[in-house]
Scaffold this motif. Structure first.
Motif, PDB file in Angstrom:
ATOM      1  N   MET A   1       1.521   6.921  -7.097  1.00 28.08           N
ATOM      2  CA  MET A   1       0.379   7.662  -7.355  1.00 28.08           C
ATOM      3  C   MET A   1       0.177   8.722  -6.940  1.00 28.08           C
ATOM      4  O   MET A   1       0.303   9.665  -7.592  1.00 28.08           O
ATOM      5  CB  MET A   1      -0.415   7.167  -6.031  1.00 28.08           C
ATOM      6  CG  MET A   1      -2.060   7.119  -6.765  1.00 28.08           C
ATOM      7  SD  MET A   1      -3.446   7.497  -5.761  1.00 28.08           S
ATOM      8  CE  MET A   1      -4.495   9.374  -5.713  1.00 28.08           C
TER       9      MET A   1
ATOM     10  N   ASN B   1       0.953  -1.103  -0.064  1.00 30.12           N
ATOM     11  CA  ASN B   1       0.461   0.037   0.143  1.00 30.12           C
ATOM     12  C   ASN B   1       0.690   1.204  -0.305  1.00 30.12           C
ATOM     13  O   ASN B   1       0.571   2.480  -0.713  1.00 30.12           O
ATOM     14  CB  ASN B   1      -1.020   0.181   1.493  1.00 30.12           C
ATOM     15  CG  ASN B   1      -1.367   1.582   0.834  1.00 30.12           C
ATOM     16  OD1 ASN B   1      -2.292   1.280   0.065  1.00 30.12           O
ATOM     17  ND2 ASN B   1      -1.667   2.060   2.166  1.00 30.12           N
TER      18      ASN B   1
ATOM     19  N   ASP C   1       2.484   1.309  -3.275  1.00 30.51           N
ATOM     20  CA  ASP C   1       1.432   2.084  -3.688  1.00 30.51           C
ATOM     21  C   ASP C   1       0.796   3.711  -4.494  1.00 30.51           C
ATOM     22  O   ASP C   1       0.660   4.195  -5.471  1.00 30.51           O
ATOM     23  CB  ASP C   1       0.536   1.235  -4.468  1.00 30.51           C
ATOM     24  CG  ASP C   1       0.274  -0.234  -4.866  1.00 30.51           C
ATOM     25  OD1 ASP C   1       1.109  -0.743  -5.014  1.00 30.51           O
ATOM     26  OD2 ASP C   1      -1.028  -0.902  -4.796  1.00 30.51           O
ATOM     27  N   MET C   2       1.053   3.794  -2.895  1.00 27.35           N
ATOM     28  CA  MET C   2       0.392   5.531  -2.731  1.00 27.35           C
ATOM     29  C   MET C   2       1.455   5.976  -3.195  1.00 27.35           C
ATOM     30  O   MET C   2       1.554   7.409  -3.476  1.00 27.35           O
ATOM     31  CB  MET C   2      -0.239   5.912  -1.445  1.00 27.35           C
ATOM     32  CG  MET C   2      -1.144   4.708  -0.534  1.00 27.35           C
ATOM     33  SD  MET C   2      -2.657   6.401  -1.173  1.00 27.35           S
ATOM     34  CE  MET C   2      -3.010   7.240  -0.988  1.00 27.35           C
TER      35      MET C   2
ATOM     36  N   LYS D   1      -4.640   2.889  -1.223  1.00 27.07           N
ATOM     37  CA  LYS D   1      -4.248   3.076  -2.740  1.00 27.07           C
ATOM     38  C   LYS D   1      -5.931   1.159  -3.063  1.00 27.07           C
ATOM     39  O   LYS D   1      -6.485   2.323  -3.904  1.00 27.07           O
ATOM     40  CB  LYS D   1      -3.807   2.046  -3.414  1.00 27.07           C
ATOM     41  CG  LYS D   1      -3.271   2.290  -5.230  1.00 27.07           C
ATOM     42  CD  LYS D   1      -3.635   3.317  -5.371  1.00 27.07           C
ATOM     43  CE  LYS D   1      -3.173   4.109  -6.622  1.00 27.07           C
ATOM     44  NZ  LYS D   1      -4.060   3.666  -7.033  1.00 27.07           N
TER      45      LYS D   1
END
Length: 279
Positions: free
Chosen positions: A20, A13, A16-17, A266
């Motif tokens: 992003m 996570n 992924d964050m 995410k």
């Protein structure tokens, strides 16, 4: 072991964050208090609220406005030297005519949100902030949320100057974005099971707009007509979601988490995005 599984999930996570955030060119913190943006006041015109949000995406970690894209006309640029924005740069990134820019500049400097110091411009850190926030928490009045750079610029650049007032209504709804679901609601920190969702009448009341049926229908259509590109697909900025049961149907509105969110998972962001894509 469960802990290793948890750690893997946490790390995934986190990555992924971070991915992003990188793809969005980072974010800035926006502060608000009592369900109002801190600069929602009689001193600023509606359109200028949207213009300030756009300008905030050009802040560096000291709140100074800097050029971070290839639009700088300066030929020589020393490595790691901030390219501070001039007054002309501000006008250019906001895409305003001389008259409109003059009125904007007068309003935001008088309100002490845009401040000039030694020929450089910065935004008041009572309203916006960029960087690590934990150490600053004690000094913050009210609440705050992340506003992502790329999507805000994309929306702003795609809208005509005459539509900046409509865009300002979107930004004024930021304090109504629920912290863990991104739905518009009356109390953004309420527990999931007791969320008081806003329908179009609640939204119009909050924004001080007419609740005449015809006006509400027109405003809803305008809100839902604003689109933004996310991961190569078009998505709504705000979308209507109808929840129906055998006895009733409830109208709710969800805010695009690629623009503004407090969610740090995410997977949850991905789920919300599914309801925002335009076929």
């Amino acid at each position: 072991t469960p802990s290793t599984q948890e750690q893997r999930k946490y790390c995934k996570n986190k990555w992924d964050m971070e991915a992003m955030t990188r793809s969005q060119h980072g974010f800035v913190w926006v502060f608000y208090f009592n369900n109002k943006l801190l600069f929602n006041s009689d001193t600023l015109s509606k359109a200028n609220v949207a213009r300030l949000m756009m300008l905030a995406t050009y802040m560096n970690y000291d709140n100074y406005l800097v050029l971070d894209d290839v639009v700088s006309e300066k030929i020589i640029k020393f490595k790691d030297t901030p390219d501070y924005m001039s007054k002309k740069d501000i006008q250019r990134v906001l895409n305003l005519t001389n008259g409109t820019f003059k009125q904007f500049y007068k309003e935001v400097t008088k309100a002490e949100i845009l401040i000039e110091k030694d020929g450089r411009y910065y935004l008041s850190n009572c309203h916006f902030y960029k960087g690590e926030i934990n150490s600053k928490r004690a000094d913050i009045i009210g609440k705050y949320t992340r506003m992502y750079v790329n999507t805000v610029r994309q929306i702003y650049k795609s809208m005509k100057t005459s539509k900046h007032a409509l865009l300002s209504y979107v930004f004024q709804l930021i304090p109504c974005v629920h912290f863990s679901t991104n739905f518009l609601c009356k109390d953004m920190v309420s527990p999931y099971k007791s969320i008081d969702y806003m329908n179009i009448e609640d939204i119009c009341n909050f924004l001080g707009l007419s609740t005449d049926k015809k006006n509400m229908a027109k405003f809803k259509k305008e809100l839902m007509s604003i689109h933004v590109e996310c991961n190569g697909r078009m998505a709504h900025l705000i979308n209507e979601v109808i929840y129906s049961s055998s006895t009733s149907s409830k109208q709710r509105f969800v805010f695009n988490p690629h623009v503004v969110t407090s969610i740090s998972q995410k997977e949850e962001i991905n789920q919300i995005m599914q309801s925002l894509f335009v076929e």
